[in-house]
Design a protein around this motif. Sequence first.
Motif, mmCIF file in Angstrom:
data_model
loop_
_atom_site.group_PDB
_atom_site.id
_atom_site.type_symbol
_atom_site.label_atom_id
_atom_site.label_comp_id
_atom_site.label_asym_id
_atom_site.label_seq_id
_atom_site.Cartn_x
_atom_site.Cartn_y
_atom_site.Cartn_z
ATOM 1 N N LEU A 1 0.828 -1.210 0.000
ATOM 2 C CA LEU A 1 0.000 0.000 0.000
ATOM 3 C C LEU A 1 0.860 1.257 0.000
ATOM 4 O O LEU A 1 0.498 2.266 -0.628
ATOM 5 C CB LEU A 1 -0.928 0.002 1.218
ATOM 6 N N SER A 2 2.011 1.214 0.679
ATOM 7 C CA SER A 2 2.920 2.366 0.693
ATOM 8 C C SER A 2 3.432 2.664 -0.713
ATOM 9 O O SER A 2 3.543 3.836 -1.112
ATOM 10 C CB SER A 2 4.095 2.098 1.633
ATOM 11 N N ARG B 1 1.900 2.042 -3.517
ATOM 12 C CA ARG B 1 0.812 2.653 -4.302
ATOM 13 C C ARG B 1 0.543 4.090 -3.858
ATOM 14 O O ARG B 1 0.381 4.989 -4.695
ATOM 15 C CB ARG B 1 -0.464 1.818 -4.148
ATOM 16 N N GLY C 1 0.173 3.844 4.330
ATOM 17 C CA GLY C 1 0.180 2.449 3.912
ATOM 18 C C GLY C 1 0.082 1.499 5.090
ATOM 19 O O GLY C 1 -0.744 0.571 5.097
ATOM 20 N N HIS D 1 -3.377 1.854 7.163
ATOM 21 C CA HIS D 1 -4.513 1.197 6.528
ATOM 22 C C HIS D 1 -4.332 -0.317 6.468
ATOM 23 O O HIS D 1 -5.324 -1.062 6.492
ATOM 24 C CB HIS D 1 -4.751 1.776 5.130
ATOM 25 N N ALA D 2 -3.092 -0.789 6.388
ATOM 26 C CA ALA D 2 -2.852 -2.232 6.406
ATOM 27 C C ALA D 2 -3.242 -2.811 7.764
ATOM 28 O O ALA D 2 -3.944 -3.829 7.844
ATOM 29 C CB ALA D 2 -1.389 -2.531 6.098
ATOM 30 N N LEU E 1 -11.844 4.746 1.345
ATOM 31 C CA LEU E 1 -11.005 4.478 0.176
ATOM 32 C C LEU E 1 -11.784 4.648 -1.137
ATOM 33 O O LEU E 1 -11.478 3.998 -2.133
ATOM 34 C CB LEU E 1 -10.434 3.058 0.261
ATOM 35 N N TYR F 1 -10.124 5.082 -4.513
ATOM 36 C CA TYR F 1 -9.399 3.957 -5.113
ATOM 37 C C TYR F 1 -10.343 2.829 -5.517
ATOM 38 O O TYR F 1 -9.951 1.670 -5.551
ATOM 39 C CB TYR F 1 -8.363 3.433 -4.120
ATOM 40 N N VAL G 1 -4.839 -1.500 -4.665
ATOM 41 C CA VAL G 1 -5.423 -1.164 -3.368
ATOM 42 C C VAL G 1 -6.588 -2.098 -3.045
ATOM 43 O O VAL G 1 -6.687 -2.642 -1.940
ATOM 44 C CB VAL G 1 -5.895 0.307 -3.341
ATOM 45 N N VAL H 1 -6.151 -4.810 0.041
ATOM 46 C CA VAL H 1 -6.989 -4.593 1.229
ATOM 47 C C VAL H 1 -7.994 -5.733 1.387
ATOM 48 O O VAL H 1 -8.230 -6.212 2.507
ATOM 49 C CB VAL H 1 -7.702 -3.228 1.141
#
Length: 451
Positions: free
Chosen positions: A150-151, A153, A167, A170-171, A189, A192, A198, A202
């Motif tokens: 995520l980081s 992206r 990142g 949210h993870a 989100l 996205y 993402v 997720v």
Amino acid sequence: MTYMIRKWTDKLQLDPPKTLVLGFALIILLGTFLLTLPSATVNGQGLPWLDSLFTATSATCVTGLVVVDTGTTFTTFGQMVILSLIQIGGLGFMTVATFFSLIMRKKISLRERLILQESLNQMTMEGVVRLAKMILIFTALAELIGGVLLSIRFAFDFPLPKAIYFGFFHAISNFNNAGFDLMGDFASLTGYVDDPLVTLVVCLLIILGGIGFIVVSDLYEYRHTRRLSLHTKVVLSTTALLVLGGTVLIFILEYTNPKTLQPLSMLGKVLGSLYQSVTARTAGSNTLSIGDMRQSSLFLIILLMFIGASPGSTGGGIKTTTFATLIGAVIAQIKGKEDVIFFRQRILPHMIYKSLTVTMTGLFIVMAVTMALSITEAGARFEMILFEVTSAFATTGLSMGLTPSLSPIGKTLIILTMFAGRVGPLTIAFALAQRRQKEYFRYPKGKITIG
């Protein structure tokens, strides 16, 4: 913090259910105090006491319902308090306390193993410490890999330090099925919705956190045992059916909705449908505007939220195995069979009774709180109230926008509902009940007409 709470509850010599209820309550109160500090909020005034209690309960119960926007209201300190509560609430405070005991090379006592057994929803005490170790390792790996992906992206949209922070936040939030986000303006989100990386990362984090650590352990041991337990088979098959079925139905119901799926490409429609189906299983983040979805889709999400995740996971709800057992019992009755059979194995009658008890208790809580909020929040639509209550009980966190405008009584009711949903109605009932005594006689059989 968790280690100190465990030691304090040990001195009180409480039984496992009471220890779990009290432990979660103490963590929530500590989180409430920290969020009222001036350093916790951007305005330097701290959060009002009731809003702090609501936020701390939502984080510790890994729900995700919020009365203020997380990304714009809290400072980094406040957000880290929330993230810590999410991690403790997702793993369970006994698992975290066990982690610190192992670091300090402290011996895990018999009583602590009993509490850990209750916390992890295990049938026996055998192997609970080994399972706790596996949970900690698996959680660290899942959150690390998810955070890195995520980081990468988010680095295309934010400065690198912020991308890394976003990142990993949210993870951790989504793996623990909490759904708190930092995007601002309650947007979650939604920006996205058609982003494959993402969405898929997720969704995978939510599923891994929601299938239960028992299943993860079983899958890991499969390379040696070459067999899966009945529990794992039921969880995986039920989860797959619910995710795929929910995706297809949301895709069909929202396909022509100009406020959700219609403007998206075909890939975006599929990803949006998949994400909402997965997140309804107690995660809480969203990529479509929940309030703009059609009533049929909202009712479907209510059903998915009520079923929830699987036993021994970071999620809530009545659990997939409970739902599968009840469906199996209905099918057995329709076919005129006495036994509920899954994968050529018979489900014991007391498990069916327990499934019925969990479901009816959950329904009672949802109905009672919905009735109460219909009185205290008289200006709100009924479907919004039912959606919010079910989301709170299932510790999902999805919202149609009612939570920020709740009255003080309404917030208090939702706080109690989130707590009951996370700790478990049966655990609370056992904690409040008198010590159960063995029955030395049985009454004669009686007959009543059913149906």
